[in-house]
Design a protein around this motif. Structure first.
Motif, PDB file in Angstrom:
ATOM      1  N   LEU A 230       7.939  -1.404   1.920  1.00  0.00           N
ATOM      2  CA  LEU A 230       6.938  -0.718   1.122  1.00  0.00           C
ATOM      3  C   LEU A 230       6.234   0.314   1.989  1.00  0.00           C
ATOM      4  CD1 LEU A 230       5.198  -3.925  -0.343  1.00  0.00           C
ATOM      5  CD2 LEU A 230       7.385  -2.905  -1.035  1.00  0.00           C
ATOM      6  N   SER A 231       5.960   1.464   1.423  1.00  0.00           N
ATOM      7  CA  SER A 231       5.224   2.500   2.142  1.00  0.00           C
ATOM      8  C   SER A 231       4.617   3.445   1.118  1.00  0.00           C
ATOM      9  CB  SER A 231       6.164   3.283   3.072  1.00  0.00           C
ATOM     10  OG  SER A 231       6.905   4.248   2.346  1.00  0.00           O
ATOM     11  N   PRO A 232       3.752   4.377   1.549  1.00  0.00           N
ATOM     12  CA  PRO A 232       3.211   5.366   0.614  1.00  0.00           C
ATOM     13  C   PRO A 232       4.295   6.225  -0.037  1.00  0.00           C
ATOM     14  CG  PRO A 232       1.854   5.274   2.570  1.00  0.00           C
ATOM     15  CD  PRO A 232       3.073   4.452   2.858  1.00  0.00           C
ATOM     16  N   ARG A 233       5.512   6.194   0.498  1.00  0.00           N
ATOM     17  CA  ARG A 233       6.616   6.953  -0.090  1.00  0.00           C
ATOM     18  C   ARG A 233       7.381   6.152  -1.136  1.00  0.00           C
ATOM     19  NH1 ARG A 233       8.200  11.436   2.872  1.00  0.00           N
ATOM     20  NH2 ARG A 233      10.371  11.161   2.271  1.00  0.00           N
ATOM     21  N   GLY A 234       7.023   4.876  -1.315  1.00  0.00           N
ATOM     22  CA  GLY A 234       7.683   4.065  -2.327  1.00  0.00           C
ATOM     23  C   GLY A 234       8.298   2.798  -1.768  1.00  0.00           C
ATOM     24  N   VAL A 237      15.081  -0.590  -0.347  1.00  0.00           N
ATOM     25  CA  VAL A 237      15.664  -1.931  -0.316  1.00  0.00           C
ATOM     26  C   VAL A 237      16.766  -1.989   0.735  1.00  0.00           C
ATOM     27  CG1 VAL A 237      16.866  -3.705  -1.654  1.00  0.00           C
ATOM     28  CG2 VAL A 237      15.112  -2.298  -2.747  1.00  0.00           C
ATOM     29  N   LEU A 238      16.662  -2.964   1.615  1.00  0.00           N
ATOM     30  CA  LEU A 238      17.659  -3.187   2.659  1.00  0.00           C
ATOM     31  C   LEU A 238      18.477  -4.416   2.293  1.00  0.00           C
ATOM     32  CD1 LEU A 238      15.343  -2.780   5.793  1.00  0.00           C
ATOM     33  CD2 LEU A 238      16.643  -1.001   4.603  1.00  0.00           C
ATOM     34  N   SER A 239      19.782  -4.290   2.377  1.00  0.00           N
ATOM     35  CA  SER A 239      20.670  -5.422   2.112  1.00  0.00           C
ATOM     36  C   SER A 239      20.975  -6.157   3.407  1.00  0.00           C
ATOM     37  CB  SER A 239      21.969  -4.929   1.472  1.00  0.00           C
ATOM     38  OG  SER A 239      21.712  -4.268   0.243  1.00  0.00           O
ATOM     39  N   PHE A 251       9.780   0.178  10.703  1.00  0.00           N
ATOM     40  CA  PHE A 251      10.680   0.508   9.599  1.00  0.00           C
ATOM     41  C   PHE A 251      12.134   0.489  10.063  1.00  0.00           C
ATOM     42  CE2 PHE A 251       6.752   2.498   7.992  1.00  0.00           C
ATOM     43  CZ  PHE A 251       6.757   2.017   6.684  1.00  0.00           C
ATOM     44  N   LEU A 252      12.991  -0.032   9.212  1.00  0.00           N
ATOM     45  CA  LEU A 252      14.423  -0.018   9.479  1.00  0.00           C
ATOM     46  C   LEU A 252      15.149   0.989   8.594  1.00  0.00           C
ATOM     47  CD1 LEU A 252      15.140  -3.853   9.846  1.00  0.00           C
ATOM     48  CD2 LEU A 252      14.468  -2.195  11.598  1.00  0.00           C
ATOM     49  N   ASP A 253      14.542   1.379   7.495  1.00  0.00           N
ATOM     50  CA  ASP A 253      15.161   2.364   6.609  1.00  0.00           C
ATOM     51  C   ASP A 253      14.962   3.763   7.187  1.00  0.00           C
ATOM     52  OD1 ASP A 253      16.230   2.793   3.610  1.00  0.00           O
ATOM     53  OD2 ASP A 253      14.801   4.387   4.133  1.00  0.00           O
TER      54      ASP A 253
END
Length: 360
Positions: A230-234, A237-239, A251-253
């Protein structure tokens, strides 16, 4: 109330549940709230700012889903406190995002998705040592899905599992645009556990909320596991990869990594994740949640998966692993240890389960 006892929070209406929580915590909640306000001042956030933030966040939650405002007001009423002060505790992550010069210690999580069988996982909860007396186990009923787990005094939710078999682990992240202007992540955790019957439904709840601060919710149900950043950008989802969902406090994304708040959790978070990842390759394949305990044990000189305060650290810098949590969504069960994974052999685990389904 003494120690990390379990309280039952029951009621048809949100206000009723809130009053039940506040009444159960009436002896200790005022001291917990006062300590949080001491922490806000220690990191440079004055009371006027906290009050303004709490009022703004109350309006945001009210527009999103007023039931959670009603419940927090009920907590305040049950404990004899001003509602805005209890709101500030529920929004402590959002308010503390403004802190200057604070380098928090935080949490480590592993979700496991076996080739056969249901997902399970483990998390350490790291926080200020002074706040150790002010958390408890709870058994929440009267929501769409009952839920159990761990939370701080006055907060509606944190880590837990519900009667539909949905589990939630919780890590805080840091984004450059974090601000106290969205639905608090702790309120989101309560909303997910209380209303979502699956990972897919949990993601719907999160995507429908105005989010302005950052976190990682590792979500597990009896068939599925993902990590929602979750972040201010939305919400991204990480699988799972290789049967695991490890996460610490960065963050990993790739869409969020350019916006990482510098100097907040690095390099500690990256070092913890690297140690965990190396163990996922080297250690025996876990067959159940308790098998993951060694993955989060650390000794002096290693990255602090088991967090202890630095010698001479002062209030605001005394980071400690307050609890270790195992979730087994298939069994609607959470096992919670007051202490680090290193204390798992000698410590007393509390087991809380939920089976009640109270759809309304």
């Amino acid at each position: 109330m003494t120690g990390h006892e379990i309280i039952v929070v029951d009621g048809v209406a949100p206000t009723e549940r809130g009053r039940a929580r506040g009444h159960a915590l009436r002896a200790d909640l005022p001291a917990a709230v006062d300590l949080y306000f001491d922490l806000f001042r220690t990191v440079g956030i004055d009371e006027a700012t906290v009050c303004s933030d709490a009022e703004r966040i109350t309006d945001v939650i009210g527009r999103w889903d007023s039931r959670y405002v009603d419940e927090i007001v009920g907590v305040a009423d049950g404990a004899g406190l001003d509602p805005w002060r209890v709101m500030a505790v529920n929004a402590r992550t959002e308010i503390l995002a403004q802190a200057l010069g604070s380098r928090p210690g935080e949490c480590s999580t592993i979700g496991c998705v076996p080739e056969t069988g249901a997902p399970f996982g483990i998390q350490t909860w790291d926080w200020h040592q002074e706040l150790d007396p002010f958390w408890h186990l709870h058994d929440v009923r009267g929501t769409t899905h009952a839920y159990v787990g761990l939370t701080e005094h006055g907060m509606l939710g944190k880590i837990g599992v519900n009667s539909a078999g949905l589990g939630l682990f919780f890590n805080i992240l840091g984004h450059r645009d974090d601000a106290p202007a969205g639905v608090p992540v702790h309120v989101l955790a309560a909303a997910v556990l209380g209303t979502a019957g699956s990972v897919a439904e949990a993601l719907e709840v999160l995507r429908g909320a105005p989010i302005r601060t950052s976190g990682a919710f590792t979500l597990l149900d009896p068939t599925t596991a993902v990590c929602a950043e979750l972040s201010p950008r939305g919400v991204t989802v990480l699988s799972q990869r290789g049967g695991y969902l490890p996460h610490t406090n960065h963050f990993l994304d790739a869409r969020n990594t350019p916006f990482e708040k510098p100097g907040l959790y690095d390099p500690d978070s990256q070092e913890r994740l690297q140690l965990i990842t190396s163990r996922l390759v080297r250690y025996p394949t876990p067959e159940q949640a308790v098998d993951l305990i060694p993955y989060l044990q650390s000794d002096p000189g290693q990255p602090q998966l088991c967090c202890t305060p630095a010698p001479g650290a002062v209030f605001g810098q005394r980071w400690a692993t307050l609890a270790t949590v195992l979730l087994e969504p298939e069994h609607r069960r959470a096992r919670i240890l007051a202490g680090t994974p290193l204390q798992a052999r000698d410590g007393n685990w509390n087991t809380v389960e939920t089976t009640q389904v109270a759809a309304r």
